[in-house]
Design a protein around this motif. Structure first.
Motif, PDB file in Angstrom:
ATOM      1  N   ALA B 325      -2.151  28.069   1.019  1.00  0.00           N
ATOM      2  CA  ALA B 325      -0.836  27.977   0.376  1.00  0.00           C
ATOM      3  C   ALA B 325       0.265  28.462   1.316  1.00  0.00           C
ATOM      4  O   ALA B 325       1.320  27.824   1.436  1.00  0.00           O
ATOM      5  N   LEU B 326       0.007  29.583   2.009  1.00  0.00           N
ATOM      6  CA  LEU B 326       1.013  30.116   2.939  1.00  0.00           C
ATOM      7  C   LEU B 326       1.265  29.143   4.085  1.00  0.00           C
ATOM      8  O   LEU B 326       2.404  28.944   4.515  1.00  0.00           O
ATOM      9  N   TYR B 327       0.190  28.507   4.564  1.00  0.00           N
ATOM     10  CA  TYR B 327       0.319  27.553   5.670  1.00  0.00           C
ATOM     11  C   TYR B 327       1.182  26.367   5.254  1.00  0.00           C
ATOM     12  O   TYR B 327       2.074  25.930   5.981  1.00  0.00           O
ATOM     13  N   ARG B 328       0.925  25.858   4.042  1.00  0.00           N
ATOM     14  CA  ARG B 328       1.676  24.693   3.570  1.00  0.00           C
ATOM     15  C   ARG B 328       3.148  25.043   3.363  1.00  0.00           C
ATOM     16  O   ARG B 328       4.026  24.228   3.634  1.00  0.00           O
ATOM     17  N   LEU B 329       3.402  26.288   2.884  1.00  0.00           N
ATOM     18  CA  LEU B 329       4.781  26.730   2.717  1.00  0.00           C
ATOM     19  C   LEU B 329       5.466  26.814   4.077  1.00  0.00           C
ATOM     20  O   LEU B 329       6.617  26.404   4.244  1.00  0.00           O
ATOM     21  N   ALA B 330       4.736  27.344   5.078  1.00  0.00           N
ATOM     22  CA  ALA B 330       5.288  27.466   6.422  1.00  0.00           C
ATOM     23  C   ALA B 330       5.612  26.092   6.984  1.00  0.00           C
ATOM     24  O   ALA B 330       6.626  25.906   7.656  1.00  0.00           O
ATOM     25  N   GLU B 331       4.779  25.100   6.672  1.00  0.00           N
ATOM     26  CA  GLU B 331       5.011  23.722   7.120  1.00  0.00           C
ATOM     27  C   GLU B 331       6.343  23.201   6.597  1.00  0.00           C
ATOM     28  O   GLU B 331       7.066  22.499   7.290  1.00  0.00           O
ATOM     29  N   GLU B 335       8.925  30.546   6.014  1.00  0.00           N
ATOM     30  CA  GLU B 335       8.063  31.375   6.850  1.00  0.00           C
ATOM     31  C   GLU B 335       7.326  32.430   6.042  1.00  0.00           C
ATOM     32  O   GLU B 335       6.236  32.837   6.383  1.00  0.00           O
ATOM     33  N   SER B 336       7.950  32.903   4.958  1.00  0.00           N
ATOM     34  CA  SER B 336       7.275  33.891   4.115  1.00  0.00           C
ATOM     35  C   SER B 336       7.447  33.493   2.648  1.00  0.00           C
ATOM     36  O   SER B 336       8.318  32.697   2.311  1.00  0.00           O
ATOM     37  N   ALA B 337       6.598  34.054   1.824  1.00  0.00           N
ATOM     38  CA  ALA B 337       6.648  33.701   0.393  1.00  0.00           C
ATOM     39  C   ALA B 337       6.456  34.946  -0.454  1.00  0.00           C
ATOM     40  O   ALA B 337       5.730  35.862  -0.070  1.00  0.00           O
ATOM     41  N   SER B 338       7.089  34.961  -1.609  1.00  0.00           N
ATOM     42  CA  SER B 338       6.916  36.096  -2.504  1.00  0.00           C
ATOM     43  C   SER B 338       5.649  35.903  -3.320  1.00  0.00           C
ATOM     44  O   SER B 338       5.155  34.778  -3.477  1.00  0.00           O
ATOM     45  N   ILE B 339       5.121  37.015  -3.818  1.00  0.00           N
ATOM     46  CA  ILE B 339       3.880  36.932  -4.579  1.00  0.00           C
ATOM     47  C   ILE B 339       4.066  36.114  -5.856  1.00  0.00           C
ATOM     48  O   ILE B 339       3.199  35.328  -6.249  1.00  0.00           O
ATOM     49  N   THR B 340       5.242  36.217  -6.480  1.00  0.00           N
ATOM     50  CA  THR B 340       5.500  35.432  -7.697  1.00  0.00           C
ATOM     51  C   THR B 340       5.507  33.941  -7.370  1.00  0.00           C
ATOM     52  O   THR B 340       4.984  33.120  -8.125  1.00  0.00           O
ATOM     53  N   GLN B 341       6.071  33.611  -6.209  1.00  0.00           N
ATOM     54  CA  GLN B 341       6.111  32.206  -5.783  1.00  0.00           C
ATOM     55  C   GLN B 341       4.685  31.686  -5.585  1.00  0.00           C
ATOM     56  O   GLN B 341       4.344  30.587  -6.043  1.00  0.00           O
ATOM     57  N   LEU B 342       3.879  32.517  -4.926  1.00  0.00           N
ATOM     58  CA  LEU B 342       2.489  32.124  -4.705  1.00  0.00           C
ATOM     59  C   LEU B 342       1.747  31.966  -6.033  1.00  0.00           C
ATOM     60  O   LEU B 342       0.911  31.079  -6.182  1.00  0.00           O
ATOM     61  N   ALA B 343       2.096  32.846  -6.981  1.00  0.00           N
ATOM     62  CA  ALA B 343       1.414  32.797  -8.282  1.00  0.00           C
ATOM     63  C   ALA B 343       1.672  31.472  -8.974  1.00  0.00           C
ATOM     64  O   ALA B 343       0.784  30.921  -9.640  1.00  0.00           O
ATOM     65  N   ASP B 369       7.874  42.484  -1.262  1.00  0.00           N
ATOM     66  CA  ASP B 369       7.167  41.547  -2.126  1.00  0.00           C
ATOM     67  C   ASP B 369       6.811  40.266  -1.374  1.00  0.00           C
ATOM     68  O   ASP B 369       6.215  39.363  -1.920  1.00  0.00           O
ATOM     69  N   MET B 370       7.223  40.219  -0.091  1.00  0.00           N
ATOM     70  CA  MET B 370       7.047  38.973   0.658  1.00  0.00           C
ATOM     71  C   MET B 370       5.791  39.012   1.531  1.00  0.00           C
ATOM     72  O   MET B 370       5.463  40.037   2.140  1.00  0.00           O
ATOM     73  N   LEU B 371       5.055  37.868   1.612  1.00  0.00           N
ATOM     74  CA  LEU B 371       3.879  37.754   2.474  1.00  0.00           C
ATOM     75  C   LEU B 371       4.150  36.750   3.575  1.00  0.00           C
ATOM     76  O   LEU B 371       4.799  35.729   3.366  1.00  0.00           O
ATOM     77  N   LYS B 372       3.643  37.063   4.796  1.00  0.00           N
ATOM     78  CA  LYS B 372       3.854  36.166   5.935  1.00  0.00           C
ATOM     79  C   LYS B 372       2.569  36.117   6.740  1.00  0.00           C
ATOM     80  O   LYS B 372       1.888  37.138   6.900  1.00  0.00           O
ATOM     81  N   LEU B 373       2.205  34.937   7.241  1.00  0.00           N
ATOM     82  CA  LEU B 373       0.990  34.803   8.038  1.00  0.00           C
ATOM     83  C   LEU B 373       1.165  35.466   9.388  1.00  0.00           C
ATOM     84  O   LEU B 373       2.200  35.295  10.033  1.00  0.00           O
ATOM     85  N   THR B 374       0.170  36.224   9.837  1.00  0.00           N
ATOM     86  CA  THR B 374       0.201  36.741  11.207  1.00  0.00           C
ATOM     87  C   THR B 374      -0.302  35.639  12.132  1.00  0.00           C
ATOM     88  O   THR B 374      -0.677  34.550  11.667  1.00  0.00           O
ATOM     89  N   THR B 375      -0.350  35.918  13.442  1.00  0.00           N
ATOM     90  CA  THR B 375      -0.812  34.892  14.380  1.00  0.00           C
ATOM     91  C   THR B 375      -2.260  34.509  14.090  1.00  0.00           C
ATOM     92  O   THR B 375      -2.612  33.324  14.012  1.00  0.00           O
ATOM     93  N   SER B 376      -3.106  35.536  13.920  1.00  0.00           N
ATOM     94  CA  SER B 376      -4.522  35.233  13.639  1.00  0.00           C
ATOM     95  C   SER B 376      -4.653  34.580  12.268  1.00  0.00           C
ATOM     96  O   SER B 376      -5.503  33.705  12.069  1.00  0.00           O
ATOM     97  N   GLY B 377      -3.801  35.002  11.330  1.00  0.00           N
ATOM     98  CA  GLY B 377      -3.814  34.404   9.996  1.00  0.00           C
ATOM     99  C   GLY B 377      -3.431  32.939  10.061  1.00  0.00           C
ATOM    100  O   GLY B 377      -4.007  32.097   9.359  1.00  0.00           O
ATOM    101  N   HIS B 378      -2.470  32.640  10.904  1.00  0.00           N
ATOM    102  CA  HIS B 378      -2.026  31.255  11.058  1.00  0.00           C
ATOM    103  C   HIS B 378      -3.152  30.379  11.588  1.00  0.00           C
ATOM    104  O   HIS B 378      -3.368  29.258  11.126  1.00  0.00           O
TER     105      HIS B 378
END
Lengths: 284, 456
Positions: B325-331, B335-343, B369-378
């Motif tokens: 989900a984070l990857y698709r949002l980054a696409e 770049e970052s997403a809130s937990i409510t958005q992810l929910a 409240d925001m989550l962002k992918l790290t390099t390894s996470g990406h």
């Protein structure tokens, strides 16, 4: 009431058709035929399942037994193999009794008929196909294990030989069963729905093996559920509904009229079958 | 010979040996009952042989092993036949048929015993249940040298020698008919078509079970017989997927039940100054404990393994879903997403689980409240999305599915560490498929290595 009336009518119809087919059949020497069934009747709890079945199988052919649920397809195979007590009738293999011809006959039961949690490996199961050759109380030797491995190779399962059978997929289990039958090195094979619930790759693998067997001059008799593939996979068909409605080369007997006689009023199946026949005639 | 050893040999050795022989005999044969899902048949036979025993006893007038064996074997076969008859004619399930047959036959046996005891015949229904292990005293020779001699052998109580013989007979039966028993248990129809009549093997097995039951009966009682017919085999079944190993393990479990059960019935209570308890009962308890342990701790089929495997899988799925989900949002530029958005995106999935796991592994970083992918996470997320989109295009190209129906399928397949063949650049919805950098690097390396290898 209605159902019994239709079934009675169907029986009358099939009576006539049987006579016609019988007269049209060329008379071959029954000692040449891999299996000859004469006046076979089987009943469970006094209810007849098979009634006066007559059939003479041609050699080196792939034969499908088709018919609606409860038509007695599996029972026909089992009674040929002496697994079901028969009320009357006689079955001979190359003119001999089953006990005499036993080592020339292979059998693949339905996949659901065994417990797949059983603690044996795929190789163990295939080796079971050679028990008759090994004989009573003798251990399974390397010669037989190698032969079993070769059979697993033929169905593309050699890599999974050591796997416990419960860890195999449905298609892989069916291939193990097929390999076990190959290990029997028989001349006549009975298979009970080998194509039921398998994936496309396994279906292709099975049909390849069947054709290979045919090219080696062997006869395979399959209970088959999938009408559309009958003309593609088999040369002969037995249309069964308690009696043999008709039997012979697929292109002669697999007609909408015969299928209607076999399946009665089941329209969905019937239209499917008619589709199949039309498609097959286009292919031809 | 020291006194301690002598007293052990005199008081404890024979009950211990007898119990172990009985446990091993029943444990061995039990394997085939458990495999054929006929465990209850052991129960049935061990109860139903009682009338056979009593009749044999009444006819012969004394406790001679031979008529008793015959009586029991006949009763055993009668049980099997009756169960089949009741099952067929009564149209009931096998369990019900066995239950009816053995309870009636056992009741008949008890009635016969009562009749017999009225005539001052020494037979006891209690001893049938618990056995009389504790009564097996032996007065062995004082000298070691005399131990191995025919006359010493003759002083052994009959139960011990009978059971030793029965154990050897069961071993021989299983090793001679191993192949036949296996095929008859796995696929009775194939066995019959190959000339190994499954019904015949069934009756042979039942005769041996009946004989083993009778041999064990008098010494250890029917409770232990039933426990040993089922316990060791069921325990071994939990621990292995091979029949040979199952038999070996079941024998070891039977030995543990026999020895440990006897010790905990006699020696352990003695340490605490308590009276010893019924040994056969204690052995059955040990069998129950080992089975429970096997069910919980079995490395392959145990509850703990299953739970761990399931936990690991559900954790993996939660993590994959979050990263995807984070990857698709980054696409799409976020770049970052809130937990409510992810929910809202991952409705019905376990976000908290995935988030905590991703944070622990350093795959995402958190700002409030925001989550962002790290390099390894990406990188990890790219692998998952790549697999998802590869499956989508595979399903459309090869399985002839419609682009609109492949998402749910791919959503499941993306969690499997398996990639479909093919190297498409975009998925059926036109989105780019992330490249697998590691794969390409590896491919380059092998290519550059290859020419070097050819040089001498």
């Amino acid at each position: 009431m209605t159902t019994s009336t239709t079934s009675a009518m169907r029986n009358v119809e099939s009576d006539f058709s049987t006579t016609v087919v019988k007269a049209a059949k060329p008379i071959a020497d029954p000692r040449q035929s891999p299996v000859v069934i004469r006046a076979l009747t089987v009943a469970y709890h006094r209810k007849p399942v098979l009634w006066d079945v007559n059939y003479q199988a041609p050699s080196d052919a792939l034969i499908a037994i088709v018919g609606p649920n409860g038509a007695g397809k599996s029972t026909l195979i089992k009674s040929c193999l002496g697994l079901v007590p028969t009320a009357s009738g006689q079955v001979t293999f190359w003119g001999k009794s089953y006990a005499q011809a036993r080592s020339r006959i292979g059998y693949v039961p339905q996949r659901e008929s065994v417990d797949w949690d059983f603690p044996v490996s795929a190789l163990d199961v295939v080796c079971m196909g050679r028990y008759r050759k090994i004989g009573w109380c003798r251990p399974v030797t390397k010669v037989h294990r190698d032969a079993a491995l070769a059979c697993l190779e033929r169905v593309g399962m050699r890599d999974l030989a050591k796997r416990q059978i419960g860890q195999l997929s449905g298609g892989q289990q069916q291939r193990v069963f097929l390999a076990r039958t190959l290990a029997q090195e028989a001349d006549l094979y009975f298979m009970d729905e080998p194509f039921a619930g398998v994936d496309a790759a396994t279906e292709r693998a099975i049909i390849e093996v069947l054709r290979e067997l045919k090219s080696q001059g062997k006869t395979v008799i399959c209970v088959h559920h999938d009408l559309p593939t009958v003309p593609e996979y088999f040369d002969h068909a037995v249309l069964l509904n308690m009696r043999v409605v008709t039997a012979g080369p697929v292109n002669e007997v697999f007609t909408p009229e015969n299928l209607r006689k076999t399946y009665g009023g089941r329209l969905t199946l019937l239209s499917e079958a008619v589709d199949a026949v039309t498609r097959a005639s286009i292919v031809r | 010979m020291s006194d301690a050893i002598y007293s052990f040999v005199r008081v404890d050795m024979l009950p211990l040996l007898t119990a172990t022989f009985a446990a091993v005999t029943c444990g061995l044969l039990g394997n085939f009952l458990v495999l054929r899902r006929l465990s209850l048949m052991g129960d049935a036979i061990s109860h139903a042989v009682l009338p056979g025993l009593v009749i044999a006893f009444l006819v012969s007038g004394f406790r001679n092993p031979l008529p008793m064996f015959l009586g029991a074997a006949i009763a055993g076969i009668a049980t099997v036949v009756l169960v089949e008859v009741v099952q067929k004619l009564g149209r009931v399930e096998p369990g019900a048929a066995m239950g009816v047959v053995f309870s009636i036959l056992f009741a008949l046996g008890v009635l016969l015993i009562e009749q017999a005891s009225a005539r001052h015949v020494d037979l006891d229904a209690d001893c049938v249940l618990h056995g009389q292990l504790e009564t097996l005293f032996w007065f062995p020779p004082q000298d070691w040298g005399e131990f191995i001699s025919w006359s010493t052998f003759l002083t052994l109580p009959r139960q011990v020698t009978t059971l030793a013989g029965m154990m050897i007979a069961s071993f021989m039966f299983i090793s001679i008919f191993y192949k036949e028993l296996r095929i008859a248990a796995f696929d009775p129809e194939l066995a019959t078509t190959q000339g190994f009549h499954a019904g015949l093997m069934h009756y042979l097995l039942m005769i041996i079970v009946a004989a083993a039951t009778v041999a064990s009966f008098e010494a250890v009682g029917s409770i232990l017989v039933i426990a040993m017919l089922i316990g060791p085999a069921a325990t071994a079944r939990m621990l292995t997927g091979s029949l040979l190993w199952q038999i070996i393990i079941s024998v070891m479990v039977a030995i543990i039940c026999g020895s440990f059960g006897y010790a905990s019935a006699t020696a352990i209570p003695a340490v605490f100054g308590l009276d010893s308890v019924n040994a056969a009962g204690m052995m059955a308890v040990v069998a129950g404990v080992t089975l429970t342990l096997a069910i919980i701790f079995s490395p392959q089929f145990g509850m703990i393994t299953k739970t761990l495997r399931w936990r690991k899988l559900s954790m993996q799925i939660a993590l994959d879903d979050l990263l995807g989900a984070l990857y698709r949002l980054a696409e799409s530029g976020a770049e970052s997403a809130s937990i409510t958005q992810l929910a809202t995106i991952l409705q019905g999935r376990e976000i908290a689980k995935g988030t905590s796991q991703a944070l622990r592994r350093g795959l995402v970083s958190r700002f409030g409240d925001m989550l962002k992918l790290t390099t390894s996470g990406h990188k990890a997320a790219a692998t998952i999305v790549r697999r998802h989109r590869l499956w989508e295009s595979y399903l459309v190209d090869r399985a002839e599915m419609l682009p609109t129906e492949v998402h749910d399928q791919a959503e499941q397949l993306e969690h499997v560490a398996l990639q479909p063949p093919g190297e498409p650049v975009t998925d059926p919805h036109g989105r780019p498929i992330p490249r697998d950098r590691e794969d390409r690097e590896r491919a380059n390396q092998t290519e550059t290595k290859r020419p070097k290898k050819n040089k001498p």
